[in-house]
Write an enzyme that holds these catalytic residues in place. Structure first.
Site, PDB file in Angstrom:
ATOM      1  N   ARG A 241       2.464 -42.779   3.649  1.00 51.11           N
ATOM      2  CA  ARG A 241       2.834 -41.932   2.514  1.00 51.11           C
ATOM      3  C   ARG A 241       4.190 -42.266   1.905  1.00 51.11           C
ATOM      4  NH1 ARG A 241       0.019 -36.807   5.207  1.00 51.11           N
ATOM      5  NH2 ARG A 241      -0.596 -38.464   6.608  1.00 51.11           N
TER       6      ARG A 241
ATOM      7  N   PRO B 243       6.732 -37.007  12.067  1.00 50.19           N
ATOM      8  CA  PRO B 243       7.946 -37.161  12.862  1.00 50.19           C
ATOM      9  C   PRO B 243       8.948 -36.022  12.657  1.00 50.19           C
ATOM     10  CG  PRO B 243       7.392 -39.203  11.740  1.00 50.19           C
ATOM     11  CD  PRO B 243       6.514 -38.132  11.170  1.00 50.19           C
ATOM     12  N   GLU B 244       9.177 -35.294  13.705  1.00 52.46           N
ATOM     13  CA  GLU B 244      10.300 -34.363  13.750  1.00 52.46           C
ATOM     14  C   GLU B 244      11.249 -34.923  14.805  1.00 52.46           C
ATOM     15  OE1 GLU B 244       9.212 -30.221  13.898  1.00 52.46           O
ATOM     16  OE2 GLU B 244       7.372 -30.572  12.771  1.00 52.46           O
TER      17      GLU B 244
ATOM     18  N   ARG C 220      22.013 -13.434   5.030  1.00 50.03           N
ATOM     19  CA  ARG C 220      20.990 -14.293   4.434  1.00 50.03           C
ATOM     20  C   ARG C 220      19.678 -13.535   4.368  1.00 50.03           C
ATOM     21  NH1 ARG C 220      21.922 -19.796   4.828  1.00 50.03           N
ATOM     22  NH2 ARG C 220      20.128 -19.902   3.456  1.00 50.03           N
TER      23      ARG C 220
ATOM     24  N   HIS D 141      -0.114 -50.646   5.231  1.00 44.79           N
ATOM     25  CA  HIS D 141       1.087 -49.838   4.990  1.00 44.79           C
ATOM     26  C   HIS D 141       2.268 -50.285   5.842  1.00 44.79           C
ATOM     27  CE1 HIS D 141      -1.355 -47.276   2.509  1.00 44.79           C
ATOM     28  NE2 HIS D 141      -2.172 -47.048   3.511  1.00 44.79           N
TER      29      HIS D 141
END
Length: 270
Positions: free
Chosen positions: A109, A2-3, A151, A91
């Site tokens: 997970r 999931p993003e 940066r 799960h």
DNA sequence: AAATTCTCCTGAAGGC
DNA sequence: TGCCTTCAGGAGAATT
């Protein structure tokens, strides 16, 4: 995994089923996620109505009258709307029960989270210091260029840093950098304003396209109705190391940048 | 201060 | 067939 597009797909999928509905029960089968699921959620949520289902970064926010439930899918989590009597799988760690359905969190997970706050959610420690949403006007080339100044970190790490911009995970970072023609390891401060603008635009484009397709399903991700997301077939580089570059035909290379697998074309991306 | 490394966890895939 | 190792990764915490 999931993003932002997967979380947004989940939000829009579950909202019609639970918005305005009263929570009749809470089931916790495995409280050990990234942080323990609070033990008193039953008392906090029971009888309350879900006023709104919102998203900030990759967090889903269920707004109730007495606070907000904060959900995160980690990297293998999915939320489904199911009949109340559906037998849970191995799960399936957490359920919210409604009169007509069950909202069920599956997370093999267990990197996900179920948290509660009775404060304004914008002030929650996990949310207060997040950068702008990538699909907002605030996130643009000028902003990204400013963030990149001085940066030396790789540009790929910069756009995956939630303090700079939220919701860009490994899949879409790889895709956006390829589409923008920027090498993922290039020091962030050494990219022109014009190229930052191109990158910001490609991030928006790839995320928006993925939302339309219901996200990317590689292994675990499911939409709320159990269907996969269909953006995987539109990925140009992620998971395709060794395959010909869609632009020039050279084999795509793979390299770890900041502990993350990165795929790129050494000819098209500089 | 910025950058890097560590950490949680399970399952898939590869080696022997 | 089966056991072992390696890898995948979101993101906060710890370390350099």
């Amino acid at each position: 995994m999931p993003e932002l597009p997967e979380v947004e797909t989940t939000r829009s999928g579950i909202a019609p089923h639970i918005q305005g509905q009263r929570i009749s029960g809470v089931v916790v089968r495995q409280p050990r996620l990234r942080w323990p699921i609070p033990g008193n959620l039953g008392d906090l949520l029971g009888g309350r109505t879900v006023r709104a289902v919102e998203r900030r970064a990759k967090y889903l926010l269920l707004r109730l009258s007495n606070g907000s439930l904060i959900l995160h899918l980690g990297m293998s989590g999915s939320l489904r709307i199911l009949p109340r009597d559906t037998v849970p799988g191995k799960h399936d760690h957490f359920d919210l029960l409604f009169k007509q359905c069950c909202l069920r969190l599956r997370d093999p997970r267990r990197f996900g989270a179920v948290l509660w706050t009775d404060q304004p959610v914008e002030q929650h420690p996990l949310i207060a210091h997040l950068g702008p949403e990538p699909l907002s006007e605030e996130f643009n080339g000028v902003y990204l260029h400013r963030q990149a100044q001085q940066r030396r970190v790789a540009i790929k790490n910069l756009i995956m840093d939630g303090r700079v911009v939220v919701g860009v995970g490994n899949i879409y970072a790889n895709e956006a950098l390829f589409r923008a023609g920027i090498h993922p390891a290039r020091p962030a401060g050494r990219i022109s304003l014009a190229r930052c603008a191109r990158l910001a635009e490609e991030i928006k484009q790839v995320l928006a396209a993925a939302i339309i397709q219901g996200g990317t399903t590689l292994r675990d991700f499911q939409q709320e109705d159990g269907k996969p997301g269909y953006f995987a077939q539109e990925l140009l580089v992620y998971g395709k190391a060794g395959s010909p570059c869609p632009g020039c035909g050279n084999p795509l290379k793979q390299q770890r940048i900041g502990q993350r697998s990165s795929v790129y074309c050494s000819r098209c991306q500089r």
